[in-house]
Write an enzyme that holds these catalytic residues in place. Structure first.
Site, PDB file in Angstrom:
ATOM      1  CG  HIS A  81      61.834 -46.038  45.800  1.00  0.00           C
ATOM      2  ND1 HIS A  81      60.851 -45.941  44.848  1.00  0.00           N
ATOM      3  CD2 HIS A  81      61.209 -46.492  46.909  1.00  0.00           C
ATOM      4  CE1 HIS A  81      59.689 -46.309  45.354  1.00  0.00           C
ATOM      5  NE2 HIS A  81      59.876 -46.655  46.605  1.00  0.00           N
ATOM      6  CG  ASP A 101      61.367 -45.750  41.576  1.00  0.00           C
ATOM      7  OD1 ASP A 101      62.454 -46.164  42.007  1.00  0.00           O
ATOM      8  OD2 ASP A 101      60.364 -45.563  42.298  1.00  0.00           O
ATOM      9  CB  SER A 159      57.438 -48.810  47.196  1.00  0.00           C
ATOM     10  OG  SER A 159      56.958 -47.531  47.492  1.00  0.00           O
ATOM     11  CB  ILE A 218      66.483 -37.060  18.346  1.00  0.00           C
ATOM     12  CG1 ILE A 218      65.525 -36.290  19.273  1.00  0.00           C
ATOM     13  CG2 ILE A 218      65.863 -38.364  17.897  1.00  0.00           C
ATOM     14  CD1 ILE A 218      64.207 -35.919  18.591  1.00  0.00           C
ATOM     15  N   GLY A 219      68.753 -35.608  20.536  1.00  0.00           N
ATOM     16  CA  GLY A 219      69.551 -34.421  20.833  1.00  0.00           C
ATOM     17  C   GLY A 219      68.840 -33.106  20.588  1.00  0.00           C
TER      18      GLY A 219
END
Length: 531
Positions: free
Chosen positions: A163, A193, A266, A321-322
């Site tokens: 960000h 991030d 940050s 793995i869905g």
């Protein structure tokens, strides 16, 4: 006897202490004589009489000299060693980028309405993002942002937050000695991030090492960064907690620290007392926008994995793995006969996904990956996401009460997973709804789904919910479709009653239901009324 020091003789407390001292000596001398022992050990000379302790050279030295006070342990040596590796990051975002639709970045965890945005709208700044995490303002104005970062290699590779540099048209860094360099973004990962940048113009930059170990709660931590654009600033605190989930996404595993972190920190490092980076400071919890002692850092283990991929190919690929998964609560564990509320419950496998092809079904509980125990659904997501696509893995699965091992090959996590809109779940014209049959002990009124317009063909649809019932407390609402009860498919209210009676016969405290709501399925454990 030597004369008493003038500076003590005038104090009553001194005189009283001498009287007590001589009384004690007198008692000790008498006891020694009775026991037939020598008295030299009590401070009396054999021929010179009692010795005044205030006049002996050793005691006089102790009492008349100022004692040296040791300095408290500090962090100056560590800071001197690690601070040169920390940089201030300044970005310029041009007008074209600043005016783009905020929703265009589908991977961004800070989109309007997202869990992360709501979290920081409540506890962060006025625009829903915490200090140091605010992107370009809506309206198309050019903006300048500041953050922090740190070198990870002598040739200029550095880590910061996604960000901080997201959408940047120009990136400059300022080193600890005040020199300014240009930098370019090598790659970013919105899901964690993190970002990797390359600082140009040097080959011998001081750099920090990412820690190999896990921090313990209570360990010291040093946060170094660029708060409020002030330049290199050091704050200290401890590790307050680990494994924090702040609603950023399925990979949340933040370290919580209380070292003051503010706007501009940050992307900066959190160092341990070995001078190694234990985490990357990325967010704060703050009603005011300033530090209140709660900050969150991305663990070094996550940083290593992500940064290695960004350096290699500029993007991050994650295993997949869905399956749609949910936590195993105490009620769900009881319904499934589990001793502990652990593992990840498969709410629904995705059609043609790796898990479905390997035979994993709704209601299965994944308990381990490659022999490593899975504590909860978040841990499963992090574990699978940390493995590269194409890897073969072994999953321990509890399937219909039986343990089994499933072998499968990981797919690649899609960049954006779209929720399937199931228009058949829309009740449409309420006048055509079959009001159904009441199941009073649950507080639900049910009707066969195929008898209700727009409810689909499978299961039973909820046509009414008693607002005072246990079902209402568990989130049931009109239009939900119950597909299974206690692992068995249901097509009418009688099937539901029969499954509930069977659960009571088995002395279950709750019954597990698979419920379809909107375009997704979930399991809900509903407590059973006695009698």
């Amino acid at each position: 006897m030597t004369e008493r020091p003038n500076d003590l003789s005038s104090f009553p407390s001194y005189q009283a202490s001498r009287r007590s001292l001589f009384s004690a000596r007198k008692f000790a001398l008498m006891a020694s004589v009775v026991a037939g022992l020598g008295v030299a050990a009590y401070g009396f000379g054999p021929s010179h009489g009692p010795t005044d302790i205030f006049t002996t050279p050793a005691h006089a030295q102790v009492n008349n000299e100022v004692r040296k006070v040791e300095k408290p342990a500090g962090f100056a040596d560590i800071v001197e060693r690690v601070k040169p590796s920390v940089i201030s990051v300044k970005v310029n975002i041009n007008e074209k980028v600043a005016s783009k639709d905020d929703n265009s970045n589908e991977d961004s965890p800070f989109q309007p309405g997202s869990p992360m945005e709501r979290f920081f709208r409540r506890f962060g700044g006025p625009d829903g993002l915490p200090p140091g995490m605010r992107g370009a303002p809506r309206g198309g104005h050019a903006v300048t942002g500041q953050g922090s970062g740190f070198f990870i290699s002598a040739d200029g590779y550095a880590v910061t937050n996604n960000h901080v540099v997201d959408g940047a048209d120009k990136v400059e860094v300022t080193t600890d000695d005040g020199k300014v360099y240009k930098a370019k973004v090598i790659g970013t990962d919105a899901r964690t991030d993190l970002a990797l940048i390359k600082v140009e113009g040097g080959s011998d930059f001081p750099f920090a090492k990412l820690s190999d170990g896990k921090p313990r709660i209570g360990d010291w931590v040093l946060a170094v960064g660029n708060p409020f654009g002030l330049g290199g600033t050091v704050t200290a605190g401890i590790v307050s907690a680990r494994g924090r989930d702040i609603g950023n996404g399925p990979y949340d595993d933040f370290i919580q620290i209380d070292a003051p972190v503010n706007k501009g920190n940050s992307g900066g490092p959190a160092f341990n007392t070995e001078g190694e980076v234990m985490g990357v400071n990325t967010a704060i919890y703050s009603p005011s926008g300033g530090s209140v002692g709660i900050a969150f850092s991305i663990p070094a283990s996550t940083v290593k994995n992500v940064i290695a991929q960004l350096k290699d190919k500029g993007t991050v690929s994650r295993g997949w793995i869905g399956v749609q998964i949910q936590p195993v609560t105490a009620d769900i564990a009881d319904s499934l006969g589990l001793k502990k509320a652990e593992g990840a419950l498969v709410a629904e496998p995705q059609a043609n996904g790796p898990a479905a092809k390997a035979g994993i079904e709704s209601g299965d509980v994944i308990t381990a990956v490659n022999g490593e125990t899975v504590k909860d659904a978040r841990e499963l997501a992090r574990t699978i996401g940390g493995l590269p696509p194409g890897n073969a893995v072994k999953l321990n699965v509890l399937h219909k009460g039986q343990d089994k091992v499933v072998d499968l090959t990981l797919g690649q996590l899609p960049n954006s997973v779209e929720a399937k809109a199931d228009t058949d779940n829309d009740n449409g014209d309420k006048g055509s709804v079959n009001r159904g049959t009441n199941v009073p002990k649950l507080g639900l009124t049910l009707a066969p789904a195929n008898s209700v317009a727009g409810a689909g063909k499978d299961g039973v649809v909820v046509t009414e919910v008693d607002p005072q019932s246990a079902a209402a407390e568990r989130g049931f609402k009109e239009g939900d479709v119950i597909l299974e009860v206690a692992g068995k498919s249901v097509t009418n209210a009688g099937d539901v009653r029969q499954a509930i009676d069977a659960a009571r016969t088995d002395n279950k405290n709750s019954v597990l239901m698979r419920v379809k709501s909107g375009g997704s399925s979930r399991f809900v454990a509903v407590p059973l009324a006695k009698g």
